[in-house]
Scaffold this motif. Sequence first.
Motif, PDB file in Angstrom:
ATOM      1  N   HIS A  25       0.828  -1.215   0.000  1.00  0.00           N
ATOM      2  CA  HIS A  25       0.000   0.000   0.000  1.00  0.00           C
ATOM      3  C   HIS A  25       0.859   1.259   0.000  1.00  0.00           C
ATOM      4  N   HIS A  29       2.373  -1.486   4.722  1.00  0.00           N
ATOM      5  CA  HIS A  29       1.630  -0.218   4.848  1.00  0.00           C
ATOM      6  C   HIS A  29       2.547   0.910   5.317  1.00  0.00           C
ATOM      7  N   HIS A  68      -6.151   0.197  -1.616  1.00  0.00           N
ATOM      8  CA  HIS A  68      -7.572  -0.121  -1.441  1.00  0.00           C
ATOM      9  C   HIS A  68      -8.431   0.677  -2.425  1.00  0.00           C
ATOM     10  N   ASP A 100      -4.015   3.617   2.399  1.00  0.00           N
ATOM     11  CA  ASP A 100      -3.638   3.788   3.807  1.00  0.00           C
ATOM     12  C   ASP A 100      -2.192   3.402   4.130  1.00  0.00           C
TER      13      ASP A 100
END
Length: 287
Positions: A8, A251, A38, A13
């Motif tokens: 990501h 992330h 996402h 996020d």
Amino acid sequence: MVIDLHTHSTASDGTDTPEQLVQAAAAAGVDVLAITDHDTTAGWDPAEAALPAGLTLVQGTEFSCAWFGPNRRIGLHLLGYLYDRDDAELREARARLRESRLHRGEAIVNNLIGAGYPITWEQVTDISAGGAVGRPHIGRALVESGVVPDVGAAFADLLSPFSPYYVRNYDQDVFDMIRLVRNAGGVTVFAHPRARRRGQVVADEVIAEMAAVGLDGLEIDHPDLAPEDRADLRVLADQFDLVRTGSSDYHGTNKPIRLAAETTTHDQYEALLSRRNTAVAPIVLTT
Ligand code: AMP
Ligand code: FE
Ligand code: FE
Ligand code: ZN
């Protein structure tokens, strides 16, 4: 070859920009990297533009889906790779999912404000900065305001699906989403199946049905999956002729997991690529 098929950026996020993500991947020795924010493709172009020499980029999206059973629903994530991003139905689906993330995020924030927590919706949208909004952004606002020490602590309590402040997302039917990605030339992988601490997980029969409508793979090696569950999933993958992937689900600093903490083998990566409809899908980008 080091292959990481789930990461990501700030397009959703994560905390690395797409440019930083591809640079961090190259620095970590990754050879093939999928960017899978996402419900968006916003990171694809900036990642491509910044692609370091020797790194291959696989364009993907992690779609927010659910299995709708007779009297319950179970949320789940579906990774779609190398599909045509101009496909109209998928475009609409992504826009709808992002729109719902906004309303749902604001609803969670309002619940927290109502309970006296000192955060604002503006603070959260400043943090998400135009990326697809998710609970990690709310978690960071809670950290900023001194409510919790880190994002993980926010997820353990205030942001968990069992929290009184939780609001669930609008999710697309997973069988529809598999068909949509397939029609757009891409391939699909069920992300972190049996990640139990995220909530309920679907039964094996649901995985069988997903395979029947065209699912291509299972993300078996993922930081959230226990060894016993991975072993069971390998049996299912064999049974339904599904590709087995492994990925970090990186992330940035929103999670402690490092790039390439889990990886996909070269033969499984090739098997996944071979299931594309190359007449429709975009190319894999190599420098
Ligand atoms: P949402 O998409 O808004 O429902 O938020 C789920 C996202 O939060 C997923 O992308 C996860 O990667 C992330 N997440 C889940 N659990 C944690 C955790 N314990 N710490 C940080 N991020 C998490
Ligand atoms: Fe996430
Ligand atoms: Fe996920
Ligand atoms: Zn993810």
